[in-house]
Write a protein that holds these residues in place. Structure first.
Motif, PDB file in Angstrom:
ATOM      1  N   ASP A 281       0.811  -1.228   0.000  1.00 27.17           N
ATOM      2  CA  ASP A 281       0.000   0.000   0.000  1.00 27.17           C
ATOM      3  C   ASP A 281       0.845   1.279   0.000  1.00 27.17           C
ATOM      4  OD1 ASP A 281      -2.282  -1.405  -0.088  1.00 27.17           O
ATOM      5  OD2 ASP A 281      -2.874  -1.063   2.000  1.00 27.17           O
ATOM      6  N   GLU A 282       1.834   1.309   0.915  1.00 31.03           N
ATOM      7  CA  GLU A 282       2.616   2.546   1.054  1.00 31.03           C
ATOM      8  C   GLU A 282       3.402   2.864  -0.207  1.00 31.03           C
ATOM      9  OE1 GLU A 282       5.037   2.514   4.549  1.00 31.03           O
ATOM     10  OE2 GLU A 282       3.280   2.136   5.811  1.00 31.03           O
TER      11      GLU A 282
ATOM     12  N   HIS B 234       2.542   2.276  -3.276  1.00 28.39           N
ATOM     13  CA  HIS B 234       1.715   2.775  -4.371  1.00 28.39           C
ATOM     14  C   HIS B 234       0.939   4.039  -3.996  1.00 28.39           C
ATOM     15  CE1 HIS B 234       2.498  -0.852  -6.750  1.00 28.39           C
ATOM     16  NE2 HIS B 234       2.364  -1.519  -5.626  1.00 28.39           N
ATOM     17  N   ALA B 235       0.915   4.368  -2.686  1.00 33.12           N
ATOM     18  CA  ALA B 235       0.074   5.478  -2.218  1.00 33.12           C
ATOM     19  C   ALA B 235       0.370   6.777  -2.956  1.00 33.12           C
ATOM     20  CB  ALA B 235       0.262   5.673  -0.718  1.00 33.12           C
ATOM     21  N   ARG B 236       1.658   7.033  -3.208  1.00 31.03           N
ATOM     22  CA  ARG B 236       2.010   8.318  -3.830  1.00 31.03           C
ATOM     23  C   ARG B 236       1.504   8.429  -5.265  1.00 31.03           C
ATOM     24  NH1 ARG B 236       8.374   6.966  -4.269  1.00 31.03           N
ATOM     25  NH2 ARG B 236       7.748   5.706  -2.536  1.00 31.03           N
ATOM     26  N   TYR B 237       1.159   7.288  -5.894  1.00 32.00           N
ATOM     27  CA  TYR B 237       0.634   7.313  -7.272  1.00 32.00           C
ATOM     28  C   TYR B 237      -0.892   7.277  -7.284  1.00 32.00           C
ATOM     29  CZ  TYR B 237       5.463   5.940  -7.950  1.00 32.00           C
ATOM     30  OH  TYR B 237       6.834   5.888  -7.898  1.00 32.00           O
ATOM     31  N   GLY B 238      -1.507   7.063  -6.122  1.00 33.89           N
ATOM     32  CA  GLY B 238      -2.973   7.024  -6.047  1.00 33.89           C
ATOM     33  C   GLY B 238      -3.569   5.749  -6.602  1.00 33.89           C
TER      34      GLY B 238
ATOM     35  N   ARG C 218     -10.111   9.593  -2.479  1.00 36.14           N
ATOM     36  CA  ARG C 218      -9.184  10.545  -3.103  1.00 36.14           C
ATOM     37  C   ARG C 218      -9.842  11.926  -3.216  1.00 36.14           C
ATOM     38  NH1 ARG C 218      -6.423   9.639  -8.710  1.00 36.14           N
ATOM     39  NH2 ARG C 218      -7.222   7.553  -8.378  1.00 36.14           N
TER      40      ARG C 218
ATOM     41  N   GLY D 227      -6.311   9.834   0.866  1.00 36.84           N
ATOM     42  CA  GLY D 227      -5.192   8.947   0.494  1.00 36.84           C
ATOM     43  C   GLY D 227      -5.656   7.628  -0.082  1.00 36.84           C
ATOM     44  N   TYR D 228      -4.668   6.755  -0.392  1.00 32.01           N
ATOM     45  CA  TYR D 228      -4.952   5.465  -1.033  1.00 32.01           C
ATOM     46  C   TYR D 228      -4.355   4.330  -0.204  1.00 32.01           C
ATOM     47  CZ  TYR D 228      -4.570   1.513  -4.136  1.00 32.01           C
ATOM     48  OH  TYR D 228      -4.656   0.249  -4.647  1.00 32.01           O
TER      49      TYR D 228
END
Ligand code: KG4
Ligand code: ZN
Length: 376
Positions: free
Chosen positions: A32-33, A35-39, A170, A175-176
């Protein structure tokens, strides 16, 4: 004893289940962490991370179960649907272990795996039942009349339910992935504050694009600076609309099929409002709602197994199915052959790190991502 391996999306997972279906260990390494920055999940990054994690995760599952590879009688692995590069890593690891130990291999349908998560709880749910499968990639209504098979009654016309939660999160700046965040925030909000539409797709299908657009407009139309004050109400109202759509369709499908019992599986089955709205339904155990390998091993308890041989390499199948250009096929084939071969030589315990460079060619072919790996 069954070793399960799951790598279809962004969770690298391994589990050990006994031959009669008791869960001994379940290890899930979430990305998860990463990929989080890419949404959202980036397939290429997911494949590379699976390569790093698959070996340690399998080792940890064996150690937590207190067994070694010598005690394993069969290997179960997700064969699809999912991201091809990600699937290929779990499949190659499973094949390597099966080949090196001369064990039978069980290729498992990921959706069948979600249904089988119901068989691992303290209170086992036996078919027949109507299964609502709501996850990040799927929203399905299934008539399950016996273990190991299902009939598809309805699915989503656009986003999956989990995807709708994630996109809503979002829009609300949560966040994602956002399903659990909406769930938490909604507890402080009023589900009737905003009247979001409950999707009315024909028959037993779902559609979540309307409610998503309604949330977008509601956020956009708020007076300047109001979002913080209304975020919980927006989350609660949005969640209410999604849950109502799921509950109404599930009840209608159960009545139409004359199935007394409703069961809910997949990541969205963790949602507290959905659990409250279906008090008479059976839910997958909380720890087994999102992707895991225990559910994959559970399918293998009763499924037919095959002895793995090198002709089962997926690149051969992909080549036959898709008619890809020769050059790419050879790259895929060489990489897969190398992973299986080296890992097999090291008795299934080889580190996959050394193949990280190769993963680029493995998952780069995005065109293949549209197709599942087929088991020939
Ligand atoms: O089953 P899963 O791991 O993924 C697929 O197989 O696709 O489900 C992940 C999805 C994500 O979209 C996540 O936001 C959603 O399940 N999810 C939730 C909750 N926990 C996870 N959605 C609503 N409420 C939750 N508590
Ligand atoms: Zn899943």
């Amino acid at each position: 004893m069954i070793l399960g391996i799951e790598s279809s999306c962004d969770e690298t997972a391994a589990a050990v289940v006994t031959g009669d279906g008791r869960l001994l260990s379940s290890v899930v390494a979430s990305q998860d962490e990463l990929h989080a920055r890419y949404g959202g999940v980036v397939p290429e990054i997911a494949s590379r991370r699976h390569l790093e994690l698959v070996s340690p995760v399998v080792r940890q599952a064996l150690s937590e179960a207190g067994v070694d590879l010598a005690s394993i009688g069969r290997v179960a692995v997700t064969r699809g649907p999912g991201l091809i590069g990600a699937l290929l890593v779990g499949l190659s690891a499973a094949k390597a272990i099966a080949y090196s130990r001369r064990l039978p291999l069980v290729p498992v349908d990921h959706l069948q795996g979600h249904v089988a998560s119901l068989y691992l709880g303290d209170e086992q749910v036996e078919p027949p039942f109507l299964c609502l499968l709501a996850s990040g990639g799927h929203t399905l209504l299934l008539a399950v009349r016996e273990r190991g098979s299902y009939e598809r009654l309805g699915s989503t016309l656009d986003d999956a339910a989990g995807e709708a939660f994630d996109k809503g999160a979002r829009l609300l700046g949560l966040g994602y992935p956002g399903g659990a965040a909406i769930d938490r925030l909604a507890r402080d909000g009023d589900p009737t504050a905003f009247a979001f539409p409950v999707a009315r797709a024909p028959g037993l299908d779902f559609s979540f694009s309307g409610v998503k657009t309604a949330l977008l407009y509601a956020v956009r139309d708020l007076p300047e600076g109001e979002l913080d004050a209304r975020r919980a109400d927006l989350a609660a109202s949005y969640q209410h609309a999604l849950v109502q759509a799921l509950v109404q369709r599930a009840r209608r499908a159960a009545a139409g099929e004359r199935l007394q019992r409703i069961a809910v599986v997949g990541g969205v089955a963790a949602n507290s409002a959905l659990r409250a709205a279906l008090p008479d339904a059976a839910f997958a155990p909380l720890s087994l709602c999102t992707d895991n390998a225990a559910m994959i091993a559970a399918v293998a308890v009763a499924a037919a197994a095959r002895r793995f041989s090198l002709r089962h390499l997926d690149s051969c199948a992909v080549m036959r199915c898709l008619g890809l250009p020769q050059r790419r096929i050879f790259a895929l084939f060489a990489l897969e052959f190398a992973i299986v071969g080296v890992a097999a030589c090291a008795d299934g315990e080889a580190s996959f790190l050394c193949w990280r460079h190769g993963s680029a060619s493995l998952s780069a072919d995005r065109r293949v991502c549209r197709s599942e790996i087929s088991w020939q």
